[in-house]
Design a protein around this motif. Structure first.
Motif, short mmCIF file in Angstrom:
data_model
loop_
_atom_site.label_atom_id
_atom_site.label_comp_id
_atom_site.label_asym_id
_atom_site.label_seq_id
_atom_site.Cartn_x
_atom_site.Cartn_y
_atom_site.Cartn_z
N ALA A 1 -48.02 -14.03 6.15
CA ALA A 1 -46.92 -13.19 5.69
C ALA A 1 -45.66 -13.47 6.49
CB ALA A 1 -47.29 -11.71 5.80
N LEU A 2 -45.80 -13.70 7.79
CA LEU A 2 -44.64 -14.02 8.63
C LEU A 2 -44.08 -15.39 8.27
CD1 LEU A 2 -45.93 -12.71 12.08
CD2 LEU A 2 -44.11 -11.71 10.69
N ILE A 3 -44.95 -16.33 7.98
CA ILE A 3 -44.51 -17.67 7.59
C ILE A 3 -43.73 -17.61 6.28
CG2 ILE A 3 -45.32 -19.94 6.83
CD1 ILE A 3 -47.64 -19.61 8.85
N GLU A 4 -44.19 -16.78 5.36
CA GLU A 4 -43.50 -16.63 4.08
C GLU A 4 -42.11 -16.01 4.27
OE1 GLU A 4 -46.25 -14.32 1.86
OE2 GLU A 4 -47.47 -16.04 1.24
N ARG A 5 -41.91 -15.28 5.39
CA ARG A 5 -40.60 -14.68 5.67
C ARG A 5 -39.72 -15.60 6.51
NH1 ARG A 5 -43.88 -10.01 7.16
NH2 ARG A 5 -44.02 -8.57 5.39
N GLY A 6 -40.21 -16.80 6.84
CA GLY A 6 -39.36 -17.74 7.56
C GLY A 6 -39.90 -18.24 8.88
N ILE B 1 -64.54 -30.32 14.49
CA ILE B 1 -63.36 -29.51 14.16
C ILE B 1 -62.71 -30.04 12.89
CG2 ILE B 1 -61.11 -28.69 14.95
CD1 ILE B 1 -62.05 -29.18 17.84
N GLY B 2 -62.38 -29.10 11.99
CA GLY B 2 -61.52 -29.40 10.85
C GLY B 2 -60.18 -28.75 11.09
N LEU B 3 -59.09 -29.51 10.92
CA LEU B 3 -57.76 -29.04 11.30
C LEU B 3 -56.78 -29.23 10.15
CD1 LEU B 3 -56.02 -29.98 14.69
CD2 LEU B 3 -54.75 -29.65 12.59
N CYS B 4 -56.03 -28.18 9.81
CA CYS B 4 -55.01 -28.27 8.77
C CYS B 4 -53.87 -27.32 9.07
CB CYS B 4 -55.61 -27.99 7.39
SG CYS B 4 -56.29 -26.32 7.23
N SER B 5 -52.83 -27.34 8.23
CA SER B 5 -51.67 -26.48 8.42
C SER B 5 -51.80 -25.21 7.61
CB SER B 5 -50.39 -27.21 8.01
OG SER B 5 -50.10 -28.26 8.91
N LEU B 6 -51.17 -24.15 8.12
CA LEU B 6 -51.04 -22.89 7.38
C LEU B 6 -49.55 -22.74 7.08
CD1 LEU B 6 -52.56 -20.32 6.41
CD2 LEU B 6 -51.93 -19.26 8.59
N SER B 7 -49.18 -22.90 5.83
CA SER B 7 -47.76 -22.89 5.45
C SER B 7 -47.53 -21.93 4.29
CB SER B 7 -47.30 -24.30 5.07
OG SER B 7 -47.95 -24.71 3.88
#
Length: 368
Positions: free
Chosen positions: A214-219, A316-322
């Motif tokens: 939610a914070l990422i969606e706000r910028g 480990i599997g690693l990806c982005s949260l955007s």
């Protein structure tokens, strides 16, 4: 009510200690002036037409004034206190002329400043019957009180005790509220914490991931997400027992706390699976953190009854949260990358950009 000090079998010292304990239970000594008490002394002086009115409490070696009108001090030594005599009485205590009373004729407060010649004190008594102090009025000349003034002074003394009881109730309520808040915090902590590792549990980490998204969606800048699984954990349990398995889980949690940033969110996803949320981190930065984790695990074996000491490894599997992704899709992607790491030999990190940017897996994987 029978006063505690009148009960048989009590020594004077025991009675005095009980009285002092009752006084201290109110927490009133050495507190600042309060309007509720100042109003009472002002009213007592007005009704009794005296220049001095005092609410005082008899401590071990002093009498201390919660409120005073016309005296100008907050305490006096107990050995010159007139009020110390009053707490031995059960009724209103009046001394029309202190110079004519053998108990007070030589008192320095009578023979010198402030030259007290008249005294009237109403006992301040706890509900248990302990004498705590007095509400008293004083004058520089001999005199008497009218019957109405005596009644009013006694009634005002009761009002002092009502205020004290109210303070005690408020203090008890404040303490109870503090205990309830502390218990609530503890319950929240227990509800969000894995009991074995002290890390966030699955429910708490899911809530934290949703908040971050939610914070990422706000910028806010995108974050990195790791899904980790301890290698060969079932074999460890089978070969060494569940107690050792628990120690492995605890050991891995400690290593993670040392490796990752204080701002990173580490949680136990379930069993031997863990999740790490790295706010504001790119995949490349998170990949470097994963390397530090692999290296730290190689350098810190689990030392115990096992011979040789256990070396723990992790996939480990690693990806982005955007902002362009759904949380469920991101978790699913991390899970798929984790299984790629396990299928390709374990003890390695597979990063999403290694498969989506056309790079070879070895460019962003960690080999054995």
């Amino acid at each position: 009510m029978t006063r505690p000090t009148d009960q048989p079998g009590h020594t004077p010292a025991q009675d005095e200690e009980a009285r002092l304990a009752a006084l201290n239970a109110y927490g009133i000594l050495d507190t600042p002036p309060e309007p509720a008490f100042d109003d009472i002394t002002e009213l007592a002086a007005l009704i009794c037409d005296t220049p001095i009115a005092v609410i005082n409490f008899v401590d071990r070696h002093r009498q201390w004034f919660k409120s005073e009108q016309g005296l100008g001090v907050r305490e006096t030594p107990l050995d010159i206190s007139i009020c110390a005599h009053v707490i031995l009485q059960s009724e209103l205590f009046v001394v029309p002329d202190t110079r004519q009373d053998a108990r007070f004729a030589c008192n320095p407060l009578v023979t010198g400043e402030p030259y007290l010649r008249f005294y009237a004190g109403a006992l301040l008594k706890s509900p248990e019957g302990f004498p705590l102090g007095t509400l008293c009025v004083l004058d520089h000349r001999p005199r008497e009180l009218t019957e109405k003034q005596r009644i009013a002074l006694t009634a005002l003394a009761s009002q002092v005790m009502n205020n004290l009881e109210l303070i005690r109730v408020q203090q008890a309520q404040a303490a109870l509220i503090e205990q309830l808040q502390s218990a609530q915090k503890e319950l929240i902590h227990l509800a969000s914490t894995d009991p074995l590792t002290g890390l966030y549990n699955r429910r708490a980490i899911e809530e934290r991931l949703s908040q971050e998204l939610a914070l990422i969606e706000r910028g806010r800048a995108p974050a990195a997400l790791m899904l980790m699984d301890l290698d060969h954990f079932k074999t460890i349990n089978d070969d060494f027992g569940h107690e050792t398995g628990d120690r492995v889980i605890e050991h891995f949690a400690r290593v993670c706390k040392n490796v990752f940033r204080q701002s990173d969110i580490i949680g136990r996803w379930g069993g031997e699976e863990f999740v790490v949320l790295l706010p504001g981190a790119t995949e490349a930065e998170a990949w470097q953190a994963a390397q530090r984790l692999h290296q730290s695990l190689r350098q810190t074996p689990l030392v115990g009854d096992e011979h040789p000491p256990l070396l723990i490894t992790v996939s480990i599997g690693l990806c982005s949260l955007s902002k362009d992704c759904e949380l469920e899709d991101t978790l699913r992607q991390a899970d798929e990358l984790l299984y790629q790491a396990k299928d390709s030999g374990r003890n390695r990190t597979v990063c999403a950009s290694a498969t989506t940017d056309g790079e070879t897996p070895d460019d962003l994987t960690t080999p054995d």
